[in-house]
Design an enzyme around this catalytic site. Structure first.
Site, PDB file in Angstrom:
ATOM      1  N   HIS A 106      -2.818 -10.551  -7.742  1.00  0.00           N
ATOM      2  CA  HIS A 106      -4.000 -10.858  -7.038  1.00  0.00           C
ATOM      3  C   HIS A 106      -5.212 -11.626  -7.668  1.00  0.00           C
ATOM      4  O   HIS A 106      -6.277 -11.408  -7.264  1.00  0.00           O
ATOM      5  CB  HIS A 106      -4.830  -9.691  -6.414  1.00  0.00           C
ATOM      6  CG  HIS A 106      -3.844  -8.451  -5.648  1.00  0.00           C
ATOM      7  ND1 HIS A 106      -3.317  -9.006  -4.455  1.00  0.00           N
ATOM      8  CD2 HIS A 106      -3.281  -7.377  -5.915  1.00  0.00           C
ATOM      9  CE1 HIS A 106      -2.383  -8.128  -4.036  1.00  0.00           C
ATOM     10  NE2 HIS A 106      -2.352  -6.822  -4.651  1.00  0.00           N
TER      11      HIS A 106
ATOM     12  N   HIS B 164      -0.752  -6.818   0.576  1.00  0.00           N
ATOM     13  CA  HIS B 164       0.656  -6.668  -0.037  1.00  0.00           C
ATOM     14  C   HIS B 164       1.572  -7.186   1.093  1.00  0.00           C
ATOM     15  O   HIS B 164       2.805  -6.631   0.903  1.00  0.00           O
ATOM     16  CB  HIS B 164       0.953  -5.465  -0.658  1.00  0.00           C
ATOM     17  CG  HIS B 164      -0.307  -4.811  -1.546  1.00  0.00           C
ATOM     18  ND1 HIS B 164      -1.227  -4.069  -1.170  1.00  0.00           N
ATOM     19  CD2 HIS B 164      -0.324  -5.157  -2.844  1.00  0.00           C
ATOM     20  CE1 HIS B 164      -2.075  -4.374  -2.174  1.00  0.00           C
ATOM     21  NE2 HIS B 164      -1.514  -4.598  -3.206  1.00  0.00           N
TER      22      HIS B 164
END
Lengths: 330, 330
Positions: B57, B220
């Site tokens: 991320h 996700h």
């Protein structure tokens, strides 16, 4: 590739407006809205640095308008040079009393329009204009004709050095000379793994198979030097570093600055994996990395790939590399 | 999606090493190499901010270790929580004498491991630990149970506010309180247009057709609230802004900060087109944007899409939002 846009014909206009809405205290449009410039006027005696080129490469060119970087930028359509008028306009509106340095990537259309703009500014406005073109893409021409090379991500180093020289209030001729020295010591090589798609065309600029990469492909999809099977990050980095070392004749004991650039869709994690490989390789050859930059410094819309740039340093270039700089993009 | 990597099993390890190679003066590994921290120790009396979460991320989480932000971060495998041991380790090595604030995105695994780490630090090391979880994803739970929401890109605002409070040497309880107030006033909503691919799996996490987008999809690939035909940037922005205004009960005259985040492959030009639309919409409703942030603040590898986050401001939050900050990633 899917896009989050409105009418493709408004792609550049709307992205420019979005930039000005984001940073209204720092950036403003030039009067024809084909360029942007700093809201803060140049310091007395400072050389004004004007850049520009086609849209679609953010942060190139607009993102390099900042403190210790460029003062203004004219922008064309996607991958298309700005007009001479747009360049003249931003230069007339942003310049101070230290003369103007045109600093841009070496492409035919940009050279033609910036040269014409320089003529107009000198003849009609009596403004002194000097030019430095960045020619760092080693895949585009051999070292012995390096000034024929195209300009790519290594232009970051040229902005950094030129902007620092200008902030030190060096005279125009001197800012030009040091920037030229920097440019002669910048080399870049990249690989592309997927094509960009120009909004107005809506189709990939080039085809490339799912297991292929192209070494040396240009930032507009210009043909590279070899198409091969996709290799690992370590293999790609090793190949590129070899090209860069050879091109700049870097020897054991030399100091360099390294730029690991993402072309658009490449995740930051992958850039750091490449950076790791580059550090291990350079260190094994006793080449010292003085400063490392990792990120998206010159993109090509949604192209996938990376490039590595090296600036070979001496003490003078190190000093200017260390100078403070700021842009909302960097 | 093609990747520039080596063995997928080494993806996280090598990207972490690449980060430390890039910024050795500013960042170092914790001793187990499962976390990173600032080389500079915390000022006397300063609350130490420790964060962490799954890899994949960037700049979340490692990129938020910086001045005026977090002091250390533990990282897990891709999209996987760090272990309690890794969290304890980085906290023990980075803390000063002002106590520790755990600040992270609300996910089950992270909550479990950070809570266990807090217990260990308090019982075995006698260190005071407080926790703030960021729950800004309005697609993941309704406002009346907002603490059940997942944490997404709005975590940037939480780091910014918490880091500024800590730099002002406020006591732990106060840093926690102001950060909690900020978190209660952050809302985020995004759209996804293409899937990410986890290196170890090599396959897209979800399928989405060439003409579709998913509103509210998690970082996700958690299911969103609606799948529709791909809309224009203006339409997407309008829909998201309506959700955010409704969720935070923003009224004419209110002041907000706006974050336009790219999920991974989205070009900066598109983020600025979205920013333009957001500014026009908010301004038409007499909502003042005090500060705008545009860029990749929380990515999901090579996912395509954008999110918009709003922090609803009061004078106290504005003061902390204005405080200086630095990370090599931002």
């Amino acid at each position: 590739m899917k896009k989050i846009i409105n009418d493709p014909m408004n792609f550049v206009k709307e992205s420019l407006e979005g930039i000005i809405y984001a940073y209204p205290d720092f950036l403003k449009f030039s009067s024809d809205k084909k360029g942007i410039m700093r809201t803060e006027p140049p310091a007395k005696g400072k050389v004004t640095i004007v850049t520009g080129g086609g849209a679609g490469h953010l942060p190139v060119f607009l993102g390099y308008v900042g403190r210790g970087l460029a003062d203004g930028a004219a922008v064309g359509n996607v991958f298309t040079s700005p007009s001479a008028d747009a360049i003249v306009n931003v230069a007339k509106e942003v310049h101070g009393d230290g003369g103007i340095l045109f600093l841009y990537g070496h492409y035919f259309g940009d050279t033609m329009n910036f040269d014409l703009a320089a003529e107009i500014l000198e003849e009609e406005e009596d403004l002194p204009v000097k030019t430095v073109r960045v020619s760092d893409d080693i895949a585009s021409a051999p070292r012995d004709t390096w000034e024929k090379r195209r300009g790519v991500a290594g232009i970051f180093f040229a902005y950094k050095i030129a902007g620092a020289c200008a902030d030190k209030l060096l005279p125009l001729e001197k800012v030009k000379g040091i920037t030229e020295k920097a440019v002669a010591n910048i080399a870049t090589m990249g690989v592309a793994i997927s094509s960009c798609t120009i909004p107005e065309s809506g189709k990939p600029t080039f085809e490339i198979a799912d297991d292929e990469m192209e070494v040396g492909m240009g930032i507009h999809g210009e043909p590279g030097i070899r198409r091969t099977k996709l290799k690992t990050a370590d293999e790609i980095t090793s190949e590129i570093i070899d090209y860069l070392i050879e091109d700049l004749k870097i020897k054991s004991g030399d100091e360099v600055s390294l730029l690991v650039n993402g072309s658009g869709t490449t995740p930051p994690e992958e850039l750091y994996i490449v950076n790791r490989a580059a550090h291990l390789l350079l260190s094994s050859k006793n080449i010292k990395i003085y400063k490392t930059f990792v990120g998206e410094y010159a993109t090509s819309l949604d192209m996938g790939g990376i490039s590595l740039s090296i600036l070979k340093l001496d003490n003078e270039l190190k000093e200017y590399l260390d100078a403070p700089y700021y842009s909302p993009f960097l």
